[in-house]
Design an enzyme around this catalytic site. Structure first.
Site, PDB file in Angstrom:
ATOM      1  N   PRO A  94       0.826  -1.221   0.000  1.00  0.00           N
ATOM      2  CA  PRO A  94       0.000   0.000   0.000  1.00  0.00           C
ATOM      3  C   PRO A  94       0.854   1.263   0.000  1.00  0.00           C
ATOM      4  O   PRO A  94       0.364   2.343  -0.305  1.00  0.00           O
ATOM      5  CB  PRO A  94      -0.831  -0.121   1.284  1.00  0.00           C
ATOM      6  N   GLU A 121       2.801  -6.772   8.275  1.00  0.00           N
ATOM      7  CA  GLU A 121       3.182  -5.360   8.137  1.00  0.00           C
ATOM      8  C   GLU A 121       4.219  -5.158   7.031  1.00  0.00           C
ATOM      9  O   GLU A 121       4.899  -4.136   6.990  1.00  0.00           O
ATOM     10  CB  GLU A 121       3.717  -4.819   9.467  1.00  0.00           C
ATOM     11  N   ARG A 163      -3.601  -9.389 -20.302  1.00  0.00           N
ATOM     12  CA  ARG A 163      -4.562  -9.138 -21.376  1.00  0.00           C
ATOM     13  C   ARG A 163      -3.969  -8.237 -22.455  1.00  0.00           C
ATOM     14  O   ARG A 163      -4.522  -8.130 -23.538  1.00  0.00           O
ATOM     15  CB  ARG A 163      -5.874  -8.570 -20.836  1.00  0.00           C
ATOM     16  N   ASP A 178      -8.034   0.408 -25.585  1.00  0.00           N
ATOM     17  CA  ASP A 178      -8.164   0.794 -24.186  1.00  0.00           C
ATOM     18  C   ASP A 178      -7.753   2.226 -24.022  1.00  0.00           C
ATOM     19  O   ASP A 178      -6.688   2.642 -24.432  1.00  0.00           O
ATOM     20  CB  ASP A 178      -7.183   0.004 -23.298  1.00  0.00           C
TER      21      ASP A 178
HETATM   22  N1  ADE Z   1      -0.769  -4.964  -0.016  1.00  0.00           N
HETATM   23  C1  ADE Z   1      -1.625  -4.501   0.913  1.00  0.00           C
HETATM   24  N2  ADE Z   1      -2.389  -3.532   0.427  1.00  0.00           N
HETATM   25  C2  ADE Z   1      -2.004  -3.339  -0.869  1.00  0.00           C
HETATM   26  C3  ADE Z   1      -2.393  -2.460  -1.894  1.00  0.00           C
HETATM   27  N3  ADE Z   1      -3.352  -1.550  -1.727  1.00  0.00           N
HETATM   28  N4  ADE Z   1      -1.776  -2.548  -3.092  1.00  0.00           N
HETATM   29  C4  ADE Z   1      -0.788  -3.442  -3.267  1.00  0.00           C
HETATM   30  N5  ADE Z   1      -0.374  -4.297  -2.334  1.00  0.00           N
HETATM   31  C5  ADE Z   1      -0.970  -4.253  -1.138  1.00  0.00           C
END
Ligand code: ADE
Length: 276
Positions: A94, A121, A163, A178
């Site tokens: 994230p 984590e 794809r 696309d």
């Molecule tokens: N791992 C945890 N959350 C994630 C996300 N939003 N994008 C990519 N990998 C992740």
């Protein structure tokens, strides 16, 4: 293309044998290697995580199994040769850069990708640092939310990438056409910067709802104009962030008709400001 995935849940990747990607893999156009990280642990409990230095909640993935896994996977696939620049290691997190259609296109041009799925984590920070001394490394996020692990993100990215490979989609044009946001502005595609409007198929009337008659008219210019209007309306409705960029970044300047459609969709824009 070769794609290696390192994970503590290999079974998560069953869907890769389904649908278009499954067929491409069966044809040999894509080779998947799914590897269980626990195979590189050496203790009875096959431990892959530990508590974080400095305190805090959750667990961190230990560096040793990851180091061994990356060494082995790199050697295993590299031994088969033909991977010029070596692998690109993609770490879903994230905290990564936002994954977009541009990333998908760039990754689709790579001969060999390795995905490292973190859980908990995340992975001990030294693993990415060490990997950077051996190969190219990118950290990417599929959206502003936190998943329990990188596995679903890898499935999402794999689908977006595969794809785009030649021969994976039935209709070669589907991928070429696309358009997504501002990802492909350079292509000069007049629809760049917009999301697509709705599509329709038979029957012409369903539950008293008619397909927009212009789509049956055979008038290609009128159909293109209708599609652009529908794309503008949907972009205004769902992606005001993209509308705000149209004035300065769209590859084709907005015309009076575009401005009228946007205004009716709740973006009362001053022509002088929007058209360039
Ligand atoms: N791992 C945890 N959350 C994630 C996300 N939003 N994008 C990519 N990998 C992740």
């Amino acid at each position: 293309m070769r794609i290696d995935i390192i994970t503590i849940f290999p079974e998560y990747f069953g869907p890769l044998s389904v649908s278009l990607i499954g067929k491409a893999a069966a044809r040999g156009d894509i080779t998947f290697g799914v590897h269980d990280l626990r195979g590189w642990t050496h203790d009875l409990h096959r431990t892959v995580d530990d508590s974080p230095f400095g305190g805090g909640p959750g667990m961190v993935m230990k560096p040793e199994p990851w180091g061994e896994a990356l060494d082995s996977v790199q050697a295993l696939a590299g031994g088969r040769g033909g991977f010029g620049a070596g692998p690109l290691l993609v770490i879903p997190t994230p905290a990564g850069a936002p994954f977009s259609q541009l990333h998908a296109a760039r990754y689709a041009a790579e001969p060999w990708l390795i995905f490292a799925c973190g859980r908990y984590e995340g992975i001990d920070g030294r693993v990415a640092d060490e990997a950077r001394s051996l190969m190219r490394v990118e950290e990417v996020s599929i959206g502003d939310y936190v998943l329990a692990g990188g596995e679903p993100a890898v499935l999402v990215m794999t689908e977006a990438i595969c794809r785009l490979l030649p021969g994976v989609l039935g209709n070669a044009e589907s991928a070429a056409n696309d358009s997504f946001g501002f990802g492909d502005v350079e292509s000069g595609d007049p629809m760049a910067g917009l999301v697509e409007g709705p599509s329709y198929t038979r029957p012409r009337v369903w539950r008293d709802r008619e397909v927009p008659p212009v789509l049956l008219s055979g008038d290609h210019a009128a159909i293109a104009r209708w599609r652009r209007d529908a794309a503008l309306r949907r972009t205004a409705q769902n992606r005001p962030d993209l509308v705000a960029r149209l004035a300065t970044e769209a590859p084709v300047p907005l015309d009076r008709h575009d401005l009228q459609v946007l205004s009716e969709a709740g973006f009362p824009v001053d022509g002088k400001d929007m058209a360039h």
